[in-house]
Design an enzyme around this catalytic site. Sequence first.
Site, mmCIF file in Angstrom:
data_model
loop_
_atom_site.group_PDB
_atom_site.id
_atom_site.type_symbol
_atom_site.label_atom_id
_atom_site.label_comp_id
_atom_site.label_asym_id
_atom_site.label_seq_id
_atom_site.Cartn_x
_atom_site.Cartn_y
_atom_site.Cartn_z
ATOM 1 N N ARG A 151 0.837 -1.211 0.000
ATOM 2 C CA ARG A 151 0.000 0.000 0.000
ATOM 3 C C ARG A 151 0.871 1.260 0.000
ATOM 4 N NH1 ARG A 151 -4.496 0.180 4.294
ATOM 5 N NH2 ARG A 151 -5.123 1.921 2.974
ATOM 6 N N GLN A 207 -9.329 10.104 7.122
ATOM 7 C CA GLN A 207 -9.166 8.701 7.543
ATOM 8 C C GLN A 207 -8.148 8.018 6.639
ATOM 9 O OE1 GLN A 207 -13.367 6.892 8.347
ATOM 10 N NE2 GLN A 207 -13.629 8.603 6.946
ATOM 11 N N ASN A 208 -7.723 8.719 5.589
ATOM 12 C CA ASN A 208 -6.833 8.100 4.605
ATOM 13 C C ASN A 208 -5.393 8.070 5.109
ATOM 14 O OD1 ASN A 208 -9.111 7.979 3.078
ATOM 15 N ND2 ASN A 208 -8.579 9.684 1.732
ATOM 16 N N HIS A 265 -6.300 8.156 11.203
ATOM 17 C CA HIS A 265 -5.956 6.730 11.129
ATOM 18 C C HIS A 265 -4.471 6.518 10.838
ATOM 19 C CE1 HIS A 265 -10.419 5.462 10.275
ATOM 20 N NE2 HIS A 265 -10.212 5.812 11.521
ATOM 21 N N ALA A 297 -15.701 12.468 -6.833
ATOM 22 C CA ALA A 297 -15.070 13.535 -6.052
ATOM 23 C C ALA A 297 -14.338 14.535 -6.943
ATOM 24 C CB ALA A 297 -14.107 12.929 -5.031
HETATM 25 P P1 OAD Z 1 -14.997 2.966 2.277
HETATM 26 O O1 OAD Z 1 -14.378 2.075 1.260
HETATM 27 O O2 OAD Z 1 -15.751 2.328 3.370
HETATM 28 O O3 OAD Z 1 -15.975 4.005 1.564
HETATM 29 C C1 OAD Z 1 -15.581 4.726 0.442
HETATM 30 C C2 OAD Z 1 -16.691 5.686 0.063
HETATM 31 O O4 OAD Z 1 -16.236 6.470 -1.035
HETATM 32 C C3 OAD Z 1 -17.994 5.014 -0.368
HETATM 33 O O5 OAD Z 1 -19.097 5.688 0.236
HETATM 34 C C4 OAD Z 1 -18.006 5.202 -1.884
HETATM 35 O O6 OAD Z 1 -19.320 5.351 -2.406
HETATM 36 C C5 OAD Z 1 -17.242 6.493 -2.027
HETATM 37 N N1 OAD Z 1 -16.542 6.647 -3.325
HETATM 38 C C6 OAD Z 1 -15.964 5.698 -4.100
HETATM 39 N N2 OAD Z 1 -15.402 6.240 -5.193
HETATM 40 C C7 OAD Z 1 -15.619 7.574 -5.106
HETATM 41 C C8 OAD Z 1 -15.307 8.695 -5.946
HETATM 42 N N3 OAD Z 1 -14.617 8.553 -7.094
HETATM 43 N N4 OAD Z 1 -15.707 9.915 -5.553
HETATM 44 C C9 OAD Z 1 -16.405 10.085 -4.392
HETATM 45 N N5 OAD Z 1 -16.735 9.077 -3.570
HETATM 46 C C10 OAD Z 1 -16.354 7.842 -3.919
HETATM 47 O O7 OAD Z 1 -13.820 3.904 2.830
HETATM 48 P P2 OAD Z 1 -13.796 4.804 4.158
HETATM 49 O O8 OAD Z 1 -15.142 5.310 4.486
HETATM 50 O O9 OAD Z 1 -12.693 5.769 3.991
HETATM 51 O O10 OAD Z 1 -9.795 2.223 8.432
HETATM 52 O O11 OAD Z 1 -13.375 3.724 5.230
HETATM 53 C C11 OAD Z 1 -13.168 4.116 6.553
HETATM 54 C C12 OAD Z 1 -12.099 3.289 7.213
HETATM 55 O O12 OAD Z 1 -12.374 1.898 7.006
HETATM 56 C C13 OAD Z 1 -10.716 3.442 6.603
HETATM 57 O O13 OAD Z 1 -10.010 4.570 7.105
HETATM 58 C C14 OAD Z 1 -10.028 2.173 7.012
HETATM 59 C C15 OAD Z 1 -11.127 1.225 6.628
HETATM 60 O O14 OAD Z 1 -11.144 0.000 7.245
HETATM 61 C C16 OAD Z 1 -8.814 1.489 8.996
HETATM 62 O O15 OAD Z 1 -8.085 0.753 8.334
HETATM 63 C C17 OAD Z 1 -8.701 1.672 10.472
#
Ligand code: OAD
Length: 228
Positions: free
Chosen positions: A56, A86-87, A104, A212
Amino acid sequence: MERIVILSGAGLSAESGLGTFRDEGGIWSRYDLSEVATPEGFARDPAQVHEFYNARRSNAALAVPNPAHKALVRLQSSRDVFLVTQNVDALLDRAGARNVLHMHGRLDRATCAACGETWDAPDVMHPEDPCPGCGTCATRPDVVWFGEMPKGLDLIEERLGDATLFVAIGTSGTVYPAAGFVDIARSAGVPTLELNLEPSGGVFDAGRYGRASRIVPDWVDEVLSRIR
Ligand code: OAD
């Protein structure tokens, strides 16, 4: 005076080529979260966990900020914007953002599980790498795993309570405590906005949906066109 708090998730970096977690084909459909993103998984097989994060880290280093990252930097240069992400990539920072709170953690940082020292991560980390501070071979990526406390929560809650707008960008709202920030903001009477590919299911006052790289610059242009 506007005070905007922005929470970003994997959707912000999706168009930079970094996979999201829960979309179709996402990271958690290819890897077992309990093996690679928990302290227990690391204790069982540190080499496997390092391999996951080494890959990664290498992907993140090759990725470049997309128009959404750049738009947020533009916004921050003329408004009071507190960026929480969170990224674990550093794409906001590399786009020029200031004081990003990586709740994170970051792939490009390493930490020692024994003494807590942190330093710039090498491209490739191994279980036998000694800590530059105490010499213990307990080095790990400086990322937050499931079951661990995210960073900066006190400051985030303080800024949320004092914000004039809370915006969540590209996050599915499934992982707490970040998923609860919208409720903290709403309880404090702060207007809330979601910018995402599709509605996440969280309760926001308003939402705009699409990629986005398109919707974030459009929204930023609108904010910047308003007279303060
Ligand atoms: P997710 O993979 O859960 O969610 C990603 C979000 O981005 C979804 O709602 C998609 O619809 C949206 N998405 C995808 N492509 C997109 C685009 N081109 N433009 C806009 N939106 C888009 O990721 P996170 O919510 O970031 O934590 O996940 C949260 C945490 O879960 C991460 O920080 C990580 C993971 O497990 C840890 O590892 C502790």
